[in-house]
Design a protein around this motif. Sequence first.
Motif, PDB file in Angstrom:
ATOM      1  N   ILE A 100       0.813  -1.215  -0.034  1.00  0.00           N
ATOM      2  CA  ILE A 100      -0.089   0.088  -0.165  1.00  0.00           C
ATOM      3  C   ILE A 100       0.669   1.401  -0.006  1.00  0.00           C
ATOM      4  O   ILE A 100       1.978   1.253   0.641  1.00  0.00           O
ATOM      5  CB  ILE A 100      -0.882  -0.179   1.261  1.00  0.00           C
ATOM      6  CG1 ILE A 100      -1.476  -1.246   1.326  1.00  0.00           C
ATOM      7  CG2 ILE A 100      -1.991   1.231   1.303  1.00  0.00           C
ATOM      8  CD1 ILE A 100      -2.580  -1.266   2.588  1.00  0.00           C
ATOM      9  N   SER A 101       0.535   2.249  -0.564  1.00  0.00           N
ATOM     10  CA  SER A 101       1.407   3.526  -0.763  1.00  0.00           C
ATOM     11  C   SER A 101       1.538   4.081   0.712  1.00  0.00           C
ATOM     12  O   SER A 101       0.433   4.043   1.537  1.00  0.00           O
ATOM     13  CB  SER A 101       0.764   4.370  -1.659  1.00  0.00           C
ATOM     14  OG  SER A 101      -0.358   5.011  -1.130  1.00  0.00           O
ATOM     15  N   GLU A 104      -1.384   6.569   1.130  1.00  0.00           N
ATOM     16  CA  GLU A 104      -2.720   5.863   1.713  1.00  0.00           C
ATOM     17  C   GLU A 104      -2.879   5.701   2.919  1.00  0.00           C
ATOM     18  O   GLU A 104      -3.845   6.140   3.691  1.00  0.00           O
ATOM     19  CB  GLU A 104      -3.171   4.643   0.873  1.00  0.00           C
ATOM     20  CG  GLU A 104      -4.326   4.106   1.277  1.00  0.00           C
ATOM     21  CD  GLU A 104      -4.707   2.800   0.414  1.00  0.00           C
ATOM     22  OE1 GLU A 104      -5.759   2.007   0.896  1.00  0.00           O
ATOM     23  OE2 GLU A 104      -4.038   2.551  -0.670  1.00  0.00           O
ATOM     24  N   LYS A 107      -2.949   9.220   4.872  1.00  0.00           N
ATOM     25  CA  LYS A 107      -4.251   9.929   4.636  1.00  0.00           C
ATOM     26  C   LYS A 107      -4.892   9.405   5.900  1.00  0.00           C
ATOM     27  O   LYS A 107      -5.829  10.002   6.390  1.00  0.00           O
ATOM     28  CB  LYS A 107      -4.620   9.737   3.513  1.00  0.00           C
ATOM     29  CG  LYS A 107      -3.912  10.677   2.190  1.00  0.00           C
ATOM     30  CD  LYS A 107      -4.271  11.965   2.449  1.00  0.00           C
ATOM     31  CE  LYS A 107      -3.518  12.748   1.350  1.00  0.00           C
ATOM     32  NZ  LYS A 107      -3.742  14.411   1.635  1.00  0.00           N
ATOM     33  N   LYS A 108      -4.896   8.010   6.123  1.00  0.00           N
ATOM     34  CA  LYS A 108      -5.928   7.307   6.996  1.00  0.00           C
ATOM     35  C   LYS A 108      -5.491   7.957   8.630  1.00  0.00           C
ATOM     36  O   LYS A 108      -6.406   8.055   9.310  1.00  0.00           O
ATOM     37  CB  LYS A 108      -5.875   5.663   7.004  1.00  0.00           C
ATOM     38  CG  LYS A 108      -6.392   5.215   5.801  1.00  0.00           C
ATOM     39  CD  LYS A 108      -6.392   3.791   5.698  1.00  0.00           C
ATOM     40  CE  LYS A 108      -7.162   3.154   4.590  1.00  0.00           C
ATOM     41  NZ  LYS A 108      -8.725   3.048   4.740  1.00  0.00           N
TER      42      LYS A 108
END
Length: 239
Positions: A100-101, A104, A107-108
């Motif tokens: 996963i980047s 990402e 941002k979570k």
Amino acid sequence: MKVLVIAAHPDDEVLGMGGTITKYVKNGHELKIIIMATGIISRRSSEYTNSTNYQINKKTMEKMEKQVSALQKDASKAAKIMGVKNIEFMDLPDNEMDKISNLEITKKIESSITDFRPDVIFTHSQNDINVDHRMLYDATITATRPHSKYQVKEVISFEVPSSTEWYFPAKFSPNMFIDISKELATKIRALSAYKTEIRNFPHPRSEKGLEVIARRWGTVSGFSAAEAFCLVRQFKNSL
């Protein structure tokens, strides 16, 4: 004060700082725990290569979903033992956060920070054998970069026994210790809520193992029992 604990897998929060979590709650602070990954999906057959090309039949998937649900119930029970009511599960892939980047994941975490507005954040050490732990450290450091309108005052990393100490040759070098002499029993009781995760001594993820580790850090810090941390970043507007 608001304290956010960002852990990769169910039981990491107890192993790393169960005594400190208990102490914060006892002292009237507001706690939230975020569990980012399922913590169990990687335990597949020996044929497993990665989540993109491994075909899981319906029966196996249903079994996994039940295991994830049971583990999350254990996490909620452990949180309750420590006095924490606010726990959230993100359900990211287990031991595959490197797929996963960083953006990402960041941002979570940023979204959780915006909603909860913590003063202090605890997360994993950058020196850890588990890829999810390292990814969370990197994402947390990014998500907590200073802003003019709002700052997380402290970012602190914790160790996870049976993971952090096996990251050779780098090592976890704590510069902060919290006395958990009165909270150690609660930490061990919280770990016992994880029926499928606890191991037998001398494994570090055992009841006796946790006590040995706490006593060892106690000898370093002058307490009867302690948890060890690294203060990663701190902002002060007064002395």
